[in-house]
Design an enzyme around this catalytic site. Structure first.
Site, PDB file in Angstrom:
ATOM      1  N   LYS A  61      22.824   5.273  28.776  1.00 54.86           N
ATOM      2  CA  LYS A  61      22.093   6.529  28.554  1.00 54.86           C
ATOM      3  C   LYS A  61      23.068   7.664  28.204  1.00 54.86           C
ATOM      4  O   LYS A  61      22.703   8.608  27.511  1.00 54.86           O
ATOM      5  CB  LYS A  61      21.276   6.893  29.799  1.00 54.86           C
ATOM      6  N   SER A  82      26.259   3.133  36.752  1.00 52.35           N
ATOM      7  CA  SER A  82      26.020   1.709  36.487  1.00 52.35           C
ATOM      8  C   SER A  82      26.119   1.506  34.977  1.00 52.35           C
ATOM      9  O   SER A  82      26.118   2.484  34.204  1.00 52.35           O
ATOM     10  CB  SER A  82      24.615   1.297  36.947  1.00 52.35           C
ATOM     11  N   TYR A 130      23.798   0.352  33.134  1.00 50.55           N
ATOM     12  CA  TYR A 130      22.554   0.930  32.570  1.00 50.55           C
ATOM     13  C   TYR A 130      22.714   2.433  32.344  1.00 50.55           C
ATOM     14  O   TYR A 130      22.422   2.953  31.256  1.00 50.55           O
ATOM     15  CB  TYR A 130      21.362   0.662  33.505  1.00 50.55           C
ATOM     16  N   HIS A 131      23.158   3.155  33.388  1.00 51.05           N
ATOM     17  CA  HIS A 131      23.288   4.611  33.250  1.00 51.05           C
ATOM     18  C   HIS A 131      24.317   4.959  32.158  1.00 51.05           C
ATOM     19  O   HIS A 131      24.176   5.954  31.462  1.00 51.05           O
ATOM     20  CB  HIS A 131      23.692   5.243  34.592  1.00 51.05           C
ATOM     21  N   THR A 153      17.934   9.786  31.565  1.00 52.93           N
ATOM     22  CA  THR A 153      17.943   9.700  33.033  1.00 52.93           C
ATOM     23  C   THR A 153      18.731  10.850  33.655  1.00 52.93           C
ATOM     24  O   THR A 153      19.710  11.335  33.070  1.00 52.93           O
ATOM     25  CB  THR A 153      18.560   8.352  33.471  1.00 52.93           C
TER      26      THR A 153
HETATM   27  P1  NAD Z   1      10.046  -0.698  31.551  1.00 48.95           P
HETATM   28  O1  NAD Z   1      11.115  -1.723  31.614  1.00 48.95           O
HETATM   29  O2  NAD Z   1       8.829  -0.880  32.385  1.00 48.95           O
HETATM   30  O3  NAD Z   1       9.577  -0.495  30.029  1.00 48.95           O
HETATM   31  C1  NAD Z   1      10.435  -0.583  28.926  1.00 48.95           C
HETATM   32  C2  NAD Z   1       9.668  -1.245  27.794  1.00 48.95           C
HETATM   33  O4  NAD Z   1      10.527  -1.325  26.647  1.00 48.95           O
HETATM   34  C3  NAD Z   1       9.227  -2.668  28.128  1.00 48.95           C
HETATM   35  O5  NAD Z   1       7.869  -2.849  27.808  1.00 48.95           O
HETATM   36  C4  NAD Z   1      10.144  -3.543  27.267  1.00 48.95           C
HETATM   37  O6  NAD Z   1       9.514  -4.756  26.883  1.00 48.95           O
HETATM   38  C5  NAD Z   1      10.428  -2.618  26.087  1.00 48.95           C
HETATM   39  N1  NAD Z   1      11.701  -2.904  25.387  1.00 48.95           N
HETATM   40  C6  NAD Z   1      12.933  -3.009  25.924  1.00 48.95           C
HETATM   41  N2  NAD Z   1      13.831  -3.297  24.969  1.00 48.95           N
HETATM   42  C7  NAD Z   1      13.150  -3.352  23.798  1.00 48.95           C
HETATM   43  C8  NAD Z   1      13.516  -3.614  22.461  1.00 48.95           C
HETATM   44  N3  NAD Z   1      14.780  -3.917  22.133  1.00 48.95           N
HETATM   45  N4  NAD Z   1      12.557  -3.577  21.501  1.00 48.95           N
HETATM   46  C9  NAD Z   1      11.267  -3.296  21.814  1.00 48.95           C
HETATM   47  N5  NAD Z   1      10.852  -3.061  23.075  1.00 48.95           N
HETATM   48  C10 NAD Z   1      11.791  -3.081  24.056  1.00 48.95           C
HETATM   49  O7  NAD Z   1      10.747   0.697  31.883  1.00 48.95           O
HETATM   50  P2  NAD Z   1      10.078   2.083  32.328  1.00 48.95           P
HETATM   51  O8  NAD Z   1      10.189   2.201  33.789  1.00 48.95           O
HETATM   52  O9  NAD Z   1       8.766   2.243  31.667  1.00 48.95           O
HETATM   53  O10 NAD Z   1      11.102   3.099  31.688  1.00 48.95           O
HETATM   54  C11 NAD Z   1      10.927   3.557  30.347  1.00 48.95           C
HETATM   55  C12 NAD Z   1      12.100   4.445  29.962  1.00 48.95           C
HETATM   56  O11 NAD Z   1      12.168   5.546  30.869  1.00 48.95           O
HETATM   57  C13 NAD Z   1      13.431   3.709  30.026  1.00 48.95           C
HETATM   58  O12 NAD Z   1      14.208   4.027  28.899  1.00 48.95           O
HETATM   59  C14 NAD Z   1      14.068   4.237  31.294  1.00 48.95           C
HETATM   60  O13 NAD Z   1      15.449   4.271  31.163  1.00 48.95           O
HETATM   61  C15 NAD Z   1      13.468   5.624  31.443  1.00 48.95           C
HETATM   62  N6  NAD Z   1      13.374   6.039  32.852  1.00 48.95           N
HETATM   63  C16 NAD Z   1      12.616   5.307  33.758  1.00 48.95           C
HETATM   64  C17 NAD Z   1      12.557   5.729  35.089  1.00 48.95           C
HETATM   65  C18 NAD Z   1      11.789   4.964  36.136  1.00 48.95           C
HETATM   66  O14 NAD Z   1      11.885   5.308  37.333  1.00 48.95           O
HETATM   67  N7  NAD Z   1      11.014   3.953  35.778  1.00 48.95           N
HETATM   68  C19 NAD Z   1      13.232   6.892  35.485  1.00 48.95           C
HETATM   69  C20 NAD Z   1      13.992   7.602  34.546  1.00 48.95           C
HETATM   70  C21 NAD Z   1      14.044   7.164  33.236  1.00 48.95           C
HETATM   71  N1  USQ Z   2      17.967   2.375  47.345  1.00 44.73           N
HETATM   72  C1  USQ Z   2      17.849   2.062  48.696  1.00 44.73           C
HETATM   73  N2  USQ Z   2      17.064   1.009  49.041  1.00 44.73           N
HETATM   74  C2  USQ Z   2      16.377   0.265  48.138  1.00 44.73           C
HETATM   75  C3  USQ Z   2      16.489   0.596  46.765  1.00 44.73           C
HETATM   76  C4  USQ Z   2      17.299   1.659  46.406  1.00 44.73           C
HETATM   77  O1  USQ Z   2      18.438   2.719  49.557  1.00 44.73           O
HETATM   78  O2  USQ Z   2      15.675  -0.674  48.551  1.00 44.73           O
HETATM   79  C5  USQ Z   2      18.806   3.515  46.927  1.00 44.73           C
HETATM   80  C6  USQ Z   2      19.853   3.175  45.897  1.00 44.73           C
HETATM   81  O3  USQ Z   2      21.038   2.663  46.500  1.00 44.73           O
HETATM   82  C7  USQ Z   2      20.037   4.516  45.205  1.00 44.73           C
HETATM   83  C8  USQ Z   2      18.654   5.169  45.284  1.00 44.73           C
HETATM   84  O4  USQ Z   2      17.958   4.463  46.306  1.00 44.73           O
HETATM   85  O5  USQ Z   2      20.922   5.307  45.920  1.00 44.73           O
HETATM   86  C9  USQ Z   2      17.860   5.119  44.003  1.00 44.73           C
HETATM   87  O6  USQ Z   2      17.740   3.777  43.560  1.00 44.73           O
HETATM   88  P1  USQ Z   2      16.532   3.346  42.593  1.00 44.73           P
HETATM   89  O7  USQ Z   2      16.613   1.874  42.393  1.00 44.73           O
HETATM   90  O8  USQ Z   2      15.252   3.899  43.101  1.00 44.73           O
HETATM   91  O9  USQ Z   2      16.852   4.155  41.263  1.00 44.73           O
HETATM   92  P2  USQ Z   2      17.979   3.980  40.151  1.00 44.73           P
HETATM   93  O10 USQ Z   2      18.727   2.725  40.271  1.00 44.73           O
HETATM   94  O11 USQ Z   2      18.774   5.239  40.140  1.00 44.73           O
HETATM   95  O12 USQ Z   2      17.146   3.865  38.799  1.00 44.73           O
HETATM   96  C10 USQ Z   2      15.820   4.401  38.624  1.00 44.73           C
HETATM   97  C11 USQ Z   2      15.244   3.767  37.355  1.00 44.73           C
HETATM   98  C12 USQ Z   2      16.107   4.176  36.152  1.00 44.73           C
HETATM   99  C13 USQ Z   2      16.212   5.691  36.098  1.00 44.73           C
HETATM  100  C14 USQ Z   2      16.737   6.259  37.403  1.00 44.73           C
HETATM  101  C15 USQ Z   2      16.639   7.770  37.435  1.00 44.73           C
HETATM  102  O13 USQ Z   2      15.213   2.348  37.486  1.00 44.73           O
HETATM  103  O14 USQ Z   2      15.504   3.691  34.959  1.00 44.73           O
HETATM  104  O15 USQ Z   2      17.067   6.074  35.054  1.00 44.73           O
HETATM  105  O16 USQ Z   2      15.895   5.807  38.494  1.00 44.73           O
HETATM  106  S1  USQ Z   2      17.938   8.483  38.374  1.00 44.73           S
HETATM  107  O17 USQ Z   2      18.008   7.799  39.681  1.00 44.73           O
HETATM  108  O18 USQ Z   2      17.624   9.874  38.548  1.00 44.73           O
HETATM  109  O19 USQ Z   2      19.173   8.251  37.660  1.00 44.73           O
END
Ligand code: NAD
Ligand code: USQ
Length: 408
Positions: free
Chosen positions: A193, A187, A189-190, A145
């Site tokens: 990573k 967070s 979560y972050h 991320t």
């Molecule tokens: P998602 O939650 O839709 O998909 C994750 C998948 O992994 C799910 O299908 C879940 O069932 C599976 N999973 C989780 N834990 C597991 C485990 N222990 N064993 C096997 N399967 C498991 O998430 P996404 O939005 O597709 O994101 C995928 C990856 O990309 C994540 O690692 C996330 O951190 C990263 N990412 C996502 C975004 C975003 O905006 N969606 C942005 C930046 C990074």
């Molecule tokens: N936000 C709002 N209103 C909303 C939802 C979010 O103002 O209704 C704000 C949040 O406070 C934050 C920003 O929008 O400042 C981004 O929030 P987000 O929920 O869109 O994204 P984030 O929590 O950062 O997480 C998402 C994905 C995560 C990925 C990350 C990339 O869920 O898996 O790692 O984006 S990044 O943001 O570049 O770290």
């Protein structure tokens, strides 16, 4: 290439699996379906109607004649089965999406913190451990991320993973070095990573594993070329207060006439990428692996940066939606700038989809089409980073007013 896609049933994993299969690769999805269970826990569902993984892969074969394997396996808690699976299938590459990816979900309670840390850290470590134990020379591509860098404004562009620094030696001379950019998670979560990054650094150094880490921004959009092939191949779309990401949330909020939920002043700047470009970047990274013994290859996987309030204004201008400025449940910097380098993907030929060109079709083809499936009560973000913020959010008059007028 034979490719294992860990987390291939998810939002980014599913279209990636389809695309790599369409490119002629032998694709195997490994997933424990935990994301579908979390939907049940939260009482939410994808905006788009999503079939079972078995049904999705059946339709794919029917449409294209290509097979995608599905293997139900928990990468985090079933190390021995993962190792046996890798030893039997011997993939050439592994793409690792299998983590709990929502920051708000990771901050809901102590139980959610523990789950996120144990799932994400164990999943990544198990993959690395099993690669060494099986002697498999597969290229590992991990989805990280942009959030590992943090969001404090420093006035300089964020480099791709490594920061050049000068260390002052005992004799006063300066020694240049490149270090991992200082981790600054926002967070739990972050934070996982950031921990992943250290594990990758160690295993690349100690065991010569070939690893690429993609520092991805917020992904928006739904469709890719392959998910459009059939209604049952549709991608998931999260809009709820825990898993919905900001731009996709604004799109669906506009479609159901719910005021756009801007946190705080909306001065937070974030990096964004369309789902189609995300899939393309993963393919590009897959085709340019690092050599054994090389350090972890890090790409910034994003195409543009935007301030949250500007995004809300763009969507409001297109749809006539109202904007609500709400107390921020997150502990984050209120106003930040963000300049990000993404030269490596540009040099590999990425031609990004721009927000302006993709937004309208997303509103019409997805948000408005499936608006009837929205449960308005699941829109508010209720996960707060601290007890104090939880109280502030709960008692805020604007939030209460919104609840009454919008029915959410
Ligand atoms: P998602 O939650 O839709 O998909 C994750 C998948 O992994 C799910 O299908 C879940 O069932 C599976 N999973 C989780 N834990 C597991 C485990 N222990 N064993 C096997 N399967 C498991 O998430 P996404 O939005 O597709 O994101 C995928 C990856 O990309 C994540 O690692 C996330 O951190 C990263 N990412 C996502 C975004 C975003 O905006 N969606 C942005 C930046 C990074
Ligand atoms: N936000 C709002 N209103 C909303 C939802 C979010 O103002 O209704 C704000 C949040 O406070 C934050 C920003 O929008 O400042 C981004 O929030 P987000 O929920 O869109 O994204 P984030 O929590 O950062 O997480 C998402 C994905 C995560 C990925 C990350 C990339 O869920 O898996 O790692 O984006 S990044 O943001 O570049 O770290």
């Amino acid at each position: 290439m034979k490719i294992a896609i860990l987390g291939g049933d998810g939002f980014v994993g599913w279209p990636t699996s389809l695309h790599l299969s369409a490119c002629g690769h032998d694709v195997h999805i490994v997933d424990n379906l935990s994301r579908r269970w979390i939907d049940t826990e939260l009482g939410v569902q994808s905006l788009t109607p999503m079939d079972s993984i078995q049904e999705r892969t059946r339709i794919w074969t029917e449409q294209t004649g290509k097979a995608i394997g599905f293997h139900l396996l928990d990468v985090a808690s079933d190390y021995e089965r993962l190792k046996a699976w890798l030893a039997e299938h011997r993939p050439d590459a592994i793409i690792h999406f299998a983590e709990q990816r929502a920051a708000p979900y990771s901050m809901k309670s102590d139980r959610h913190k523990t789950y996120t840390v144990s799932n994400n850290v164990n999943a990544s470590h198990n993959v690395l451990n099993a690669l060494v134990a099986t002697g498999l020379d597969a290229h590992l591509v991990h989805l990280g991320t942009m959030g590992v860098y943090g969001y404090s404004t420093v006035g300089a562009a964020i480099p791709e993973g490594y920061l050049p620094v000068d260390i002052t030696l005992e004799n006063g001379e300066r020694a240049p070095q490149e270090i991992l950019y200082p981790a600054n998670p926002g967070s739990v979560y972050h934070m996982t990573k950031c921990l992943d990054q250290l594990m990758f650094q160690f295993y690349a150094k100690n065991d010569g594993l070939r690893i690429t880490d993609l520092h991805q921004g917020v992904v928006w959009g739904t469709h890719t070329k392959e998910t459009r092939l059939h209604p049952q191949l549709i991608n998931r779309f999260d809009y709820d207060g825990d898993y919905g990401t900001v731009l996709n949330r604004f799109l669906i909020q506009a479609a159901v006439k719910y005021p756009l939920t801007v946190h705080g002043t909306g001065g937070q700047t974030r990096a964004f990428i369309h789902i189609q470009d995300s899939v393309r970047c993963i393919e590009l990274a897959l085709n340019t692996p690092p050599a054994a013994g090389e350090r972890v290859k890090i790409f910034n996987q994003m195409t543009e940066t935007h301030r949250v309030r500007d995004l809300a204004q763009i969507v409001a201008d297109m749809t006539g939606a109202d904007i609500a400025y709400l107390p921020n449940p997150r502990k984050e910097v209120e106003e930040n700038d963000l300049i990000v380098k993404n030269d490596q993907f540009r040099e590999l030929g990425l031609d990004p989809i721009k927000l302006e060109s993709g937004l309208l079709s997303e509103i019409v083809e997805v948000a408005e089409k499936f608006a009837y499936r929205v449960d308005r009560t699941r829109i508010p973000c209720v996960s707060a980073w601290t007890e104090d913020l939880a109280r502030k959010v709960e008692t805020d008059p604007e939030r209460r007013r919104l609840k009454v007028v919008s029915g959410g």
